[in-house]
Design a protein around this motif. Structure first.
Motif, PDB file in Angstrom:
ATOM      1  N   ASN A 159       0.807  -1.224   0.000  1.00 22.22           N
ATOM      2  CA  ASN A 159       0.000   0.000   0.000  1.00 22.22           C
ATOM      3  C   ASN A 159       0.842   1.277   0.000  1.00 22.22           C
ATOM      4  O   ASN A 159       0.453   2.277   0.587  1.00 22.22           O
ATOM      5  CB  ASN A 159      -0.954  -0.015   1.198  1.00 22.22           C
ATOM      6  CG  ASN A 159      -0.211  -0.099   2.526  1.00 22.22           C
ATOM      7  OD1 ASN A 159       0.987  -0.297   2.559  1.00 22.22           O
ATOM      8  ND2 ASN A 159      -0.923   0.055   3.614  1.00 22.22           N
TER       9      ASN A 159
ATOM     10  N   PRO B 288       2.096   4.781  -1.242  1.00 20.94           N
ATOM     11  CA  PRO B 288       1.455   5.807  -2.072  1.00 20.94           C
ATOM     12  C   PRO B 288       1.899   5.650  -3.528  1.00 20.94           C
ATOM     13  O   PRO B 288       3.001   5.158  -3.795  1.00 20.94           O
ATOM     14  CB  PRO B 288       1.972   7.119  -1.468  1.00 20.94           C
ATOM     15  CG  PRO B 288       2.329   6.768  -0.058  1.00 20.94           C
ATOM     16  CD  PRO B 288       2.827   5.347  -0.113  1.00 20.94           C
ATOM     17  N   PRO B 289       1.071   6.065  -4.470  1.00 22.28           N
ATOM     18  CA  PRO B 289       1.368   5.788  -5.883  1.00 22.28           C
ATOM     19  C   PRO B 289       2.611   6.477  -6.429  1.00 22.28           C
ATOM     20  O   PRO B 289       3.269   5.932  -7.324  1.00 22.28           O
ATOM     21  CB  PRO B 289       0.110   6.252  -6.617  1.00 22.28           C
ATOM     22  CG  PRO B 289      -0.585   7.164  -5.667  1.00 22.28           C
ATOM     23  CD  PRO B 289      -0.204   6.738  -4.288  1.00 22.28           C
ATOM     24  N   SER B 290       2.960   7.660  -5.933  1.00 20.04           N
ATOM     25  CA  SER B 290       4.121   8.344  -6.496  1.00 20.04           C
ATOM     26  C   SER B 290       4.506   9.529  -5.635  1.00 20.04           C
ATOM     27  O   SER B 290       3.817   9.881  -4.680  1.00 20.04           O
ATOM     28  CB  SER B 290       3.825   8.830  -7.928  1.00 20.04           C
ATOM     29  OG  SER B 290       2.791   9.790  -7.897  1.00 20.04           O
TER      30      SER B 290
ATOM     31  N   ARG C 128       5.438   8.744  -1.438  1.00 25.20           N
ATOM     32  CA  ARG C 128       5.979   7.409  -1.728  1.00 25.20           C
ATOM     33  C   ARG C 128       7.428   7.314  -1.249  1.00 25.20           C
ATOM     34  O   ARG C 128       7.823   6.340  -0.607  1.00 25.20           O
ATOM     35  CB  ARG C 128       5.873   7.122  -3.218  1.00 25.20           C
ATOM     36  CG  ARG C 128       6.313   5.731  -3.637  1.00 25.20           C
ATOM     37  CD  ARG C 128       6.066   5.567  -5.147  1.00 25.20           C
ATOM     38  NE  ARG C 128       6.463   4.290  -5.648  1.00 25.20           N
ATOM     39  CZ  ARG C 128       5.687   3.200  -5.688  1.00 25.20           C
ATOM     40  NH1 ARG C 128       4.450   3.262  -5.220  1.00 25.20           N
ATOM     41  NH2 ARG C 128       6.136   2.075  -6.185  1.00 25.20           N
TER      42      ARG C 128
END
Length: 195
Positions: free
Chosen positions: A97, A99-101, A105
């Motif tokens: 999980n 963070p996407p970017s 992240r």
């Protein structure tokens, strides 16, 4: 002898020149950086292998990293630096999980790295992690075309470039090689390249 139409000859010549130009998309400085990464990379691995497993928990004082923690630290932080230039890292190292970017992240990865330092302590696992991480770090130094070095990248909140992150990866490795040399000598291990 096969004779080709002039248009085909020009096409082959253009392809050949294009291939030559592609092969020359590196600067001499990139080769210097690669060498300045590859030599300490191998030396950290040589020390990791030379230090006995029963010394991996040694630390100069209670507040300092142990030998295994130093090696794991430089290894996993290589993956965070690779994330900054959008290079893949082993998914199993970080929770699913993330963070996407971006900044969140990177912070999550940095925040998780001390857990690796505490949990990856067996010599074989430490050496394997370092070898894999350092090879991953070496790949972009070897493969990035010169015209991509100025591409924007971020080191946390600090604006940087792909080339700047390459430089940071090399400097971080040098920093901890020096630390590891001092640690090795403190436990009676002479660096293999000094013998």
């Amino acid at each position: 002898m096969i004779r080709l139409p002039t248009s085909h000859l020009f096409a082959l010549l253009a392809l050949g020149l294009g291939a030559m130009a592609f092969g020359q998309q590196r600067t001499a400085m990139q080769d210097d950086l690669l060498r300045e990464y590859s030599v300490p990379m191998q030396r950290v691995l040589d020390l990791a292998k030379a230090i006995p497993a029963d010394k991996y928990s040694w630390r100069p004082d209670p507040g300092a990293r142990s030998i295994s923690e130093v090696i794991v630290h430089v290894s996993v932080n290589t993956y965070v630096l690779l994330e900054m230039i959008h290079k893949p890292f082993p998914a199993e190292l970080y929770q699913a999980n993330l963070p996407p970017s971006g900044l969140a992240r990177q912070q999550a990865m940095f925040g998780h790295n001390p857990t690796h330092e505490k949990n990856v302590t067996a010599k074989d696992e430490v050496v394997a992690l370092a070898a894999k991480a350092f090879a991953a770090g070496e790949a972009p130094l070897r493969e990035t075309p010169a015209d991509q070095l100025s591409t924007e990248a971020f080191f946390l909140k600090r604006r940087s470039t792909v080339g700047g992150i390459h430089l940071r990866m090399m400097a971080h490795l040098h920093e901890h090689l020096g630390q590891l040399i001092a640690y090795a000598r403190s436990v009676g291990v002479v660096p293999p390249w000094s013998q």
